[in-house]
Design a protein around this motif. Sequence first.
Motif, PDB file in Angstrom:
ATOM      1  N   HIS A  61     -41.634 -38.425  16.255  1.00  0.00           N
ATOM      2  CA  HIS A  61     -42.162 -38.299  14.808  1.00  0.00           C
ATOM      3  C   HIS A  61     -41.050 -38.024  13.939  1.00  0.00           C
ATOM      4  O   HIS A  61     -41.160 -38.664  12.700  1.00  0.00           O
ATOM      5  N   SER A  64     -39.801 -41.021  12.888  1.00  0.00           N
ATOM      6  CA  SER A  64     -40.840 -41.902  11.996  1.00  0.00           C
ATOM      7  C   SER A  64     -40.707 -41.691  10.736  1.00  0.00           C
ATOM      8  O   SER A  64     -41.074 -42.709   9.588  1.00  0.00           O
ATOM      9  N   LEU A  92     -43.884 -45.483  14.903  1.00  0.00           N
ATOM     10  CA  LEU A  92     -42.279 -46.151  14.534  1.00  0.00           C
ATOM     11  C   LEU A  92     -42.913 -47.355  14.008  1.00  0.00           C
ATOM     12  O   LEU A  92     -43.609 -48.415  14.515  1.00  0.00           O
TER      13      LEU A  92
END
Length: 149
Positions: A61, A64, A92
């Motif tokens: 996360h 990302s 992603l």
Amino acid sequence: MHILILHGVNLNMLGKRDPAHYGTVTLEEINARLAALANELDVEISFFQTNHEGEMVERIHLASAGDIDGAVFNAGAWTHYSYAIMDALGILRVPVVEVHMSNIHAREPFRRRSVLAPVCSGSIAGFGVASYLLALRAVAEIAATTRPA
């Protein structure tokens, strides 16, 4: 260019765990070889290893948010069942290359299926430490050709 190297469950035990399949190389030795190749390729790399699925999801996360251009991922056993990690990888927007040191296709039937493969750019398996090195080369090449100018 920044590539994230993700090491999953049990990979901290390389060198001790099942040397018939994984050899005697340690995770630290793998990381050193990756760092040397990254220097040759002129890319920055960072490493993350955990045995906790939620921590891996959290690190993905974080990635990302845009701090990486690609990832190399050996998820270990999570490869075969972690839909949580698959969903996180799906967030992603960078290339991810799945890595396996052993030839998962020549092993037990449950190891032959990857739930992560559909959200990865490709998979490299069966070449020991070279699997990681091939994956780093591949993800750097893909990222270089797909990132905005």
